[in-house]
Design an enzyme around this catalytic site. Structure first.
Site, PDB file in Angstrom:
ATOM      1  N   ASN A  70      18.041  51.306  86.976  1.00 61.88           N
ATOM      2  CA  ASN A  70      19.416  50.785  86.443  1.00 61.88           C
ATOM      3  C   ASN A  70      19.307  49.496  86.070  1.00 61.88           C
ATOM      4  O   ASN A  70      19.937  48.583  86.451  1.00 61.88           O
ATOM      5  CB  ASN A  70      20.572  51.342  87.169  1.00 61.88           C
ATOM      6  CG  ASN A  70      21.807  51.161  86.571  1.00 61.88           C
ATOM      7  OD1 ASN A  70      22.586  50.403  87.194  1.00 61.88           O
ATOM      8  ND2 ASN A  70      22.145  51.801  85.474  1.00 61.88           N
ATOM      9  N   HIS A 101      17.157  42.131  86.518  1.00 61.29           N
ATOM     10  CA  HIS A 101      15.631  42.632  86.534  1.00 61.29           C
ATOM     11  C   HIS A 101      14.856  41.933  85.360  1.00 61.29           C
ATOM     12  O   HIS A 101      13.739  41.746  85.583  1.00 61.29           O
ATOM     13  CB  HIS A 101      15.778  44.255  86.251  1.00 61.29           C
ATOM     14  CG  HIS A 101      16.727  44.830  87.540  1.00 61.29           C
ATOM     15  ND1 HIS A 101      17.746  45.458  87.440  1.00 61.29           N
ATOM     16  CD2 HIS A 101      16.447  44.993  88.786  1.00 61.29           C
ATOM     17  CE1 HIS A 101      18.338  45.867  88.416  1.00 61.29           C
ATOM     18  NE2 HIS A 101      17.514  45.418  89.242  1.00 61.29           N
TER      19      HIS A 101
HETATM   20  P1  AMP Z   1      17.362  46.481  93.039  1.00 62.14           P
HETATM   21  O1  AMP Z   1      16.884  47.170  91.802  1.00 62.14           O
HETATM   22  O2  AMP Z   1      18.731  46.190  92.997  1.00 62.14           O
HETATM   23  O3  AMP Z   1      16.613  46.791  94.305  1.00 62.14           O
HETATM   24  O4  AMP Z   1      16.472  44.910  92.316  1.00 62.14           O
HETATM   25  C1  AMP Z   1      15.232  44.824  92.218  1.00 62.14           C
HETATM   26  C2  AMP Z   1      14.945  43.326  92.180  1.00 62.14           C
HETATM   27  O5  AMP Z   1      15.944  42.644  91.092  1.00 62.14           O
HETATM   28  C3  AMP Z   1      15.166  42.400  93.629  1.00 62.14           C
HETATM   29  O6  AMP Z   1      14.138  41.794  93.824  1.00 62.14           O
HETATM   30  C4  AMP Z   1      16.540  42.052  93.356  1.00 62.14           C
HETATM   31  O7  AMP Z   1      16.825  40.777  93.953  1.00 62.14           O
HETATM   32  C5  AMP Z   1      16.511  41.574  91.962  1.00 62.14           C
HETATM   33  N1  AMP Z   1      17.750  41.397  91.402  1.00 62.14           N
HETATM   34  C6  AMP Z   1      18.681  42.175  91.500  1.00 62.14           C
HETATM   35  N2  AMP Z   1      19.858  41.758  90.808  1.00 62.14           N
HETATM   36  C7  AMP Z   1      19.690  40.484  90.695  1.00 62.14           C
HETATM   37  C8  AMP Z   1      20.489  39.420  89.788  1.00 62.14           C
HETATM   38  N3  AMP Z   1      21.607  39.382  89.520  1.00 62.14           N
HETATM   39  N4  AMP Z   1      19.682  38.290  89.802  1.00 62.14           N
HETATM   40  C9  AMP Z   1      18.312  38.064  89.860  1.00 62.14           C
HETATM   41  N5  AMP Z   1      17.559  38.969  90.559  1.00 62.14           N
HETATM   42  C10 AMP Z   1      18.279  40.212  90.934  1.00 62.14           C
END
Ligand code: AMP
Length: 250
Positions: free
Chosen positions: A31, A36
């Site tokens: 998603n 990301h």
């Molecule tokens: P997730 O898919 O939510 O597990 O996130 C995957 C990676 O993207 C993790 O390292 C999160 O910290 C990073 N991430 C998610 N949202 C953000 C954001 N708004 N800004 C920067 N990195 C993000």
């Protein structure tokens, strides 16, 4: 060209042909949004090869409904990866990633028990376990994580040091929308009214009020507050708006 890979065997044969050309890994649960995207772009500027992994890891969810409701948008995610020029997208199955049937887990005993760990039992054990597995699969020179999940980032760094992993853990700044709300896959579940309310969370977190004052103000506004806590010069917060959990830090 972006290639989709599902099995470790496929990746191993590709990996063995890459020699020493640096690989950057960006682990995600899919998603994808611009947060990301910023990790992927950073990896692509710093490495010859970028691997995006997409796996919604069941063991890091402490609430079944949160796991079930987690948005799945694989086609759009792959399109984004293609448009950015990401080389490989790993979409492992549960069986492929957990041949041990979840018997082995990575546990940290201190920092994982505070902040989000206090509220979300077992969450960081799930995160550390899946990240270790992905790092061992891909064997990247660098792996990219967002500061939005700062506690997670610190724990992953700590694990990399504790287990002498050779991957460099790279921190990336939080990406926010034009109103200051940190981008998150869960934001989509906010109604327009809940979204407007949610904007008060980052703006209050960044003020000079004390943690306790912020808890009171957020509660008055209608948030359910998990915690607001300042430690080591950084203020961390987690709240719920309706059923949607938001975290942030400044
Ligand atoms: P997730 O898919 O939510 O597990 O996130 C995957 C990676 O993207 C993790 O390292 C999160 O910290 C990073 N991430 C998610 N949202 C953000 C954001 N708004 N800004 C920067 N990195 C993000």
């Amino acid at each position: 060209m972006t290639t989709i890979i599902q099995t470790l065997a496929e990746w191993r044969s590709i990996r063995s042909n890459l020699g020493n050309a640096p690989i950057g890994l960006v682990p995600t649960m899919g998603n994808l949004h611009a947060g990301h995207g910023s990790l992927l772009k950073r990896s692509m500027t710093e490495n010859q090869n970028t691997v995006l992994s997409i796996f919604t890891n069941p063991t890091q969810f402490d609430e079944v409904t949160d796991f079930q409701q987690y948005p799945k948008t694989l086609e759009a995610d792959i399109q984004l990866a293609q448009s950015l020029g990401v080389n490989w997208v790993l979409t492992p199955t549960e069986a492929e990633l957990y041949p041990d049937n979840y018997r082995y887990r990575v546990m940290e005993t201190e920092q994982s028990q505070t902040l989000c760990g206090k509220v979300r039992s077992g969450h960081f054990m799930g995160v550390l376990t899946v990240v270790l597995k992905l790092l061992q699969w891909v064997k990247p020179q660098r792996a990219y994580f967002g500061e939005k999940d700062f506690q997670q980032l610190q724990l992953i760094r700590g694990m990399a040091e504790a287990f002498f992993l050779e991957t460099e853990i790279v921190a990336c700044a939080t990406v926010r929308d034009s109103n200051g709300l940190a981008l998150s896959s869960r934001n989509q579940r906010l109604s327009p009214a809940q979204y407007q309310l949610a904007l008060a969370f980052p703006s209050l977190l960044a003020t000079v009020f004390t943690d306790q004052e912020i808890v009171i103000k957020l509660t008055e506004l209608g948030f359910e507050v998990d915690y607001i806590k300042t430690q080591e010069g950084r203020r961390f917060g987690a709240v719920r708006v309706g059923g949607v959990r938001l975290i942030d830090n400044f």
